[in-house]
Scaffold this active site. Sequence first.
Site, PDB file in Angstrom:
ATOM      1  N   ASN A 203       0.805  -1.227   0.000  1.00 21.53           N
ATOM      2  CA  ASN A 203       0.000   0.000   0.000  1.00 21.53           C
ATOM      3  C   ASN A 203       0.834   1.270   0.000  1.00 21.53           C
ATOM      4  O   ASN A 203       0.318   2.355   0.190  1.00 21.53           O
ATOM      5  CB  ASN A 203      -0.925   0.003   1.222  1.00 21.53           C
ATOM      6  CG  ASN A 203      -0.123  -0.108   2.512  1.00 21.53           C
ATOM      7  OD1 ASN A 203       1.092  -0.218   2.484  1.00 21.53           O
ATOM      8  ND2 ASN A 203      -0.803  -0.056   3.632  1.00 21.53           N
ATOM      9  N   LYS A 204       2.132   1.157  -0.220  1.00 22.32           N
ATOM     10  CA  LYS A 204       2.976   2.355  -0.185  1.00 22.32           C
ATOM     11  C   LYS A 204       3.044   3.014  -1.560  1.00 22.32           C
ATOM     12  O   LYS A 204       2.326   2.626  -2.464  1.00 22.32           O
ATOM     13  CB  LYS A 204       4.362   1.996   0.350  1.00 22.32           C
ATOM     14  CG  LYS A 204       4.339   1.489   1.796  1.00 22.32           C
ATOM     15  CD  LYS A 204       4.130   2.593   2.835  1.00 22.32           C
ATOM     16  CE  LYS A 204       3.640   2.098   4.171  1.00 22.32           C
ATOM     17  NZ  LYS A 204       4.665   1.468   5.003  1.00 22.32           N
ATOM     18  N   MET A 205       3.905   4.011  -1.732  1.00 20.93           N
ATOM     19  CA  MET A 205       3.924   4.761  -2.994  1.00 20.93           C
ATOM     20  C   MET A 205       4.206   3.847  -4.183  1.00 20.93           C
ATOM     21  O   MET A 205       3.616   3.995  -5.243  1.00 20.93           O
ATOM     22  CB  MET A 205       4.960   5.893  -2.947  1.00 20.93           C
ATOM     23  CG  MET A 205       4.604   7.009  -2.020  1.00 20.93           C
ATOM     24  SD  MET A 205       3.001   7.793  -2.389  1.00 20.93           S
ATOM     25  CE  MET A 205       3.415   8.839  -3.783  1.00 20.93           C
TER      26      MET A 205
END
Length: 433
Positions: A203-205
């Site tokens: 779910n990160k960049m």
Amino acid sequence: MSEEVKTIYLCLAHMSEEGYEQKYVKEAFDTNWVVPMGPNVYTFEQNLADFSNANLDGSKLDRKVVCLSAGTAAVHLALIACGVQLGDEVCVQSFTFCASSHPITYLGAKPVFIDSEKETWNMDPELLEKAIIDRKEKTGKYPKAIIPVALYGMPYDCERIMVIADKYGIPVIEDAAEGMGSRYNGQVLGTFGRFGVLSFNGNKMITTSGGGALICRSDEDANNIMWHATQARDAYPYYQHTEIGYNYRMSNVCAGIGRGQMTVLDAHIAHHKHVQELYEELLADVPRIHLHKQPSEENENGVKKYDSNFWLCAATLDEDVKIQGQKNVYKEVIKTAVGGVSGVVKSVDSAVTDCQPNDNVEALRVFMAGKKVECRPVWKPMHKQPVYANAVAYTNGISEEIFKVGFCLPAGPYVTDDDVHYIVDCIKEAIVK
Ligand SMILES: *Cc1c(COP(=O)(O)O)cnc(C)c1O
């Protein structure tokens, strides 16, 4: 919106249109590099270093990057490299995800939690200095490291934190797991301290399915990190160990995904910023909901001091706003946890704790879930977590207050302009007139 209403998630992984991720993963299989190291890892590291080293004004840094199995592993190894040992203290931002502070306890060291400043929601430099002086007085020793966190992508006050760290000779480990590509004075976060932590969780960049990296200042540090990440082997024809190592290197398969993701990183950052702008515009006339914005200061060259990637968009809701369904919240024990798809959650007996989001904030979360929009509370400060009940904390009440009134809104590549309009309309609908 189409007839079938889609669920709008907080932040989802998004692959390149061209399918570069699969191309590089296939390459790993075709060349039989299905191991924890290999050409994808080295290229991904070079890509990450190139990205981190490019300042907005065209000048270049010379940081090295080491890819690891997780952002949490990156925090752990950075602490080891800073010499953190049993009984040592480390100053860490309290308002964060647990991965910033848990590795301190892995080492038998003690977190000293530092509360936040109002503007950025990140480590308050004044409290940091107060804590450093006070720890020295009380224990006879300075803390061994300082960990500021770019909460939801927002840069911390790099200038003041680095000045304080330098004054007392304490290394800084920047937790830029959420702040990949955020900048301070045009320079990428993670390049200011001795180490910078990146995360490529789902779910990160950007994602590698799971993974992380450490931005390092010197070859010596990078080699030391790599050595510890590969079981700390000494140079003999057999396995000889003089230190405890870890199995923390990134796999060549995961790094293939990462290489592909680097082709969309700039587009992702631009899109997250665009979504924030649209929320700012549409929420401007909704009273008593306050979007978390970045400070607008510029430096002497006219460059934005704070340039957030807006990984997630966050807001606060005044306590006196009535939300539909508010009377019924926190009545039932729930069976899942936030972020519940991963792993197992421990069941609990009570639906409430002594520190939780206000009823109207929880009601808004439930209302939005009914509209198929995922909203989440902001991180619960670590100094309010039962597991850290005995930890030392320097507080000013700010992170606890934001935890009660704050919430996160969907952002990221899958969130369209229509979605943002829909989300804001739902928020307006949730408010009892
Ligand atoms: C995600 C995250 C990490 C670590 O990430 P993993 O890759 O999931 O181990 C560390 N710190 C913060 C603030 C994070 O949000």
